[in-house]
Design a protein around this motif. Structure first.
Motif, short mmCIF file in Angstrom:
data_model
loop_
_atom_site.label_atom_id
_atom_site.label_comp_id
_atom_site.label_asym_id
_atom_site.label_seq_id
_atom_site.Cartn_x
_atom_site.Cartn_y
_atom_site.Cartn_z
N PRO A 7 54.25 42.07 -26.96
CA PRO A 7 54.46 42.95 -28.38
C PRO A 7 55.54 42.62 -29.06
N LEU A 8 55.74 42.83 -30.29
CA LEU A 8 57.05 42.29 -31.02
C LEU A 8 57.91 43.60 -30.82
N PRO A 9 59.30 43.48 -30.57
CA PRO A 9 60.17 44.54 -30.53
C PRO A 9 59.95 45.57 -31.47
N ALA A 10 59.91 46.87 -30.97
CA ALA A 10 59.78 47.93 -32.04
C ALA A 10 60.91 47.84 -33.27
N HIS A 11 62.08 47.47 -32.79
CA HIS A 11 63.22 47.54 -33.69
C HIS A 11 63.10 46.51 -34.68
N LEU A 12 62.47 45.53 -34.34
CA LEU A 12 62.42 44.25 -35.39
C LEU A 12 61.69 44.70 -36.70
N PRO A 13 62.25 44.52 -37.84
CA PRO A 13 61.73 45.10 -39.14
C PRO A 13 60.48 44.51 -39.53
N PRO A 14 59.95 44.72 -40.41
CA PRO A 14 58.70 44.38 -40.93
C PRO A 14 58.90 42.86 -41.44
N VAL A 15 60.12 42.44 -42.13
CA VAL A 15 60.50 41.19 -42.60
C VAL A 15 61.73 40.92 -41.91
N PHE A 16 61.78 39.70 -41.28
CA PHE A 16 62.72 39.27 -40.50
C PHE A 16 62.94 37.32 -40.63
N THR A 17 64.32 37.27 -40.42
CA THR A 17 64.48 35.81 -40.10
C THR A 17 64.42 35.32 -38.77
N ARG A 32 54.92 31.81 -33.94
CA ARG A 32 53.59 30.93 -34.39
C ARG A 32 52.35 31.65 -33.95
N CYS A 33 52.69 32.84 -33.34
CA CYS A 33 51.33 33.63 -33.04
C CYS A 33 50.68 34.33 -34.30
N PRO A 34 49.44 34.60 -34.43
CA PRO A 34 48.78 35.28 -35.58
C PRO A 34 49.26 36.54 -36.10
N ASP A 35 49.97 37.27 -35.16
CA ASP A 35 50.43 38.70 -35.70
C ASP A 35 51.69 38.48 -36.51
N ILE A 36 52.26 37.41 -36.88
CA ILE A 36 53.17 37.18 -37.60
C ILE A 36 52.83 36.10 -38.79
N ARG A 37 53.41 36.29 -39.93
CA ARG A 37 53.02 35.24 -40.89
C ARG A 37 54.38 34.58 -41.60
N SER A 38 54.39 33.57 -41.95
CA SER A 38 55.31 32.88 -42.40
C SER A 38 55.56 33.14 -44.07
N LEU A 39 56.91 33.33 -44.61
CA LEU A 39 56.93 33.82 -45.89
C LEU A 39 57.62 32.68 -46.38
N ALA A 40 58.75 31.91 -46.02
CA ALA A 40 59.44 31.04 -46.30
C ALA A 40 59.97 30.18 -45.07
N ARG A 41 60.68 29.05 -45.20
CA ARG A 41 61.27 28.55 -43.95
C ARG A 41 62.34 29.59 -43.48
N GLY A 42 61.95 29.84 -42.12
CA GLY A 42 63.02 30.76 -41.49
C GLY A 42 62.78 32.00 -41.84
N LEU A 43 61.94 32.72 -42.44
CA LEU A 43 61.65 33.97 -43.00
C LEU A 43 60.11 34.39 -42.36
N TYR A 44 59.93 35.46 -42.11
CA TYR A 44 58.48 35.81 -41.37
C TYR A 44 58.43 37.45 -41.90
N ALA A 45 57.17 37.82 -41.61
CA ALA A 45 56.89 39.27 -41.81
C ALA A 45 55.56 39.32 -40.67
N ARG A 46 55.59 40.61 -40.22
CA ARG A 46 54.56 41.24 -39.45
C ARG A 46 53.15 41.07 -40.05
N ALA A 47 52.37 40.51 -39.38
CA ALA A 47 51.02 40.21 -40.22
C ALA A 47 50.21 41.64 -40.60
N GLY A 48 49.63 41.90 -41.41
CA GLY A 48 49.17 43.20 -42.03
C GLY A 48 50.00 44.00 -42.71
N THR A 49 51.29 43.52 -42.81
CA THR A 49 52.09 44.51 -43.84
C THR A 49 52.65 43.79 -44.95
N GLY A 50 52.88 44.68 -45.92
CA GLY A 50 53.64 44.07 -47.13
C GLY A 50 54.87 43.44 -46.97
#
Length: 310
Positions: A7-17, A32-50
């Protein structure tokens, strides 16, 4: 059988680099796992969150401490009245300033800034952004004149402490004029000067500003704005726009007028004004269409009925 992903660390924010993820112990393969989506190069967000503009800027500041929201994104975070098309959700663009060189992406628009601009950035909900006055100046090349006036009115208006929790305006007309002096020769200064000439203290909303400007453009007298008005000792309240000489006022029915309690107060206030011999013109959102033409006709008619001649 594949190994279950951690699981992702609880303290990791919804959007992170990627750098922030590594600091939290999240490796490249995990990104690269499906619970993480790429927003831009080096920028990610938890899947299912804005991914809000504030969250994106906060994440970028982790990698670049000099970064800050600027332009339309700063205006959005500062709750300044900008056209909806410039918000991050509508434009799908987040504007960020930095003293460092970065490459733009489909989502992030980077703006080179000076050390002084980065130093002057303020905190808004924990996110760095340009000051309100600087943001107004930065929007000059993006907004029409009326929108620049609306923002200036927003900055200089007198707050209502009971509703807003503050007692001082964000800026004075002199503050805005001083800011323009410091931007001589820069792009957009002429548009800002023209807007400042038309800015007024007292307008409580962009709708009121749009109505005022349309009425003035039509050659009607400049109104008083949200000023306590008395007639024969009778308290007529604080009309949004008023012309005491002609006993005419205008009230714009915004969202806050939809409650039953507010409607009852409005009706009682209207009766007092009518009894005192005033004409009250009431406008709604549709009156803002077509350059406020319907409102102009109605106010012009009211002023003429009470003695105004061209």
């Amino acid at each position: 059988m594949s190994k279950p992903r951690a699981p992702l660390p609880a303290h990791l924010p919804p959007v992170f680099t990627a750098r922030e993820a590594r600091a939290a112990g999240v490796g490249v393969a995990r990104l690269r796992c499906p619970d993480i989506r790429s927003l831009a190069r080096g920028l990610y967000a938890r899947a299912g969150t804005g991914a809000s503009a504030a969250q994106i800027v906060r994440a970028l500041c982790f990698d670049d401490p000099s970064a800050f929201a600027c332009g339309p994104t700063a205006a959005e975070l500062l709750e300044m009245p900008i056209p909806r098309g410039l918000t991050a959700v509508r434009s799908r663009t987040v504007h960020v300033g930095s003293t460092l060189k970065h490459e733009d992406s489909a989502l992030i628009r980077w703006h080179m800034s000076s050390d002084a601009e980065a130093k002057d950035a303020i905190l808004v909900g924990g996110v760095r952004a340009t000051t309100r006055i600087s943001t107004w100046c930065d929007l000059a090349s993006l907004l029409k004149s009326g929108d620049l006036v609306s923002i200036a009115d927003h900055l200089v208006r007198r707050p209502r402490p009971r509703l807003e929790g503050r007692t001082e305006p964000y800026a004075s007309l002199d503050d805005l004029a001083a800011a323009l002096e410091g931007r001589r020769g820069r792009r957009g200064v002429r548009a800002l000067r023209d807007a400042l000439v038309r800015a007024r203290v007292g307008s409580d909303s962009p709708a009121e500003t749009r109505l005022r400007l349309a009425l003035e453009d039509a050659g009607l007298p400049e109104p008083r704005l949200n000023a306590r008005t008395y007639d024969g000792g009778v308290d007529l309240g604080e009309p949004d726009l008023s012309w005491p000489r002609y006993r005419v006022c205008l009230e714009h029915e915004g969202p806050r007028h939809l409650t039953r309690a507010q409607q009852e107060r409005d009706i009682e206030r209207t009766e007092r004004r009518v009894s005192a011999g005033w004409i009250e013109v009431r406008t709604v959102a549709s009156d803002l269409h077509d350059g406020c033409s319907r409102a102009v006709v109605r106010v012009d008619d009211a002023l003429r009925r009470h003695g105004r001649t061209r």
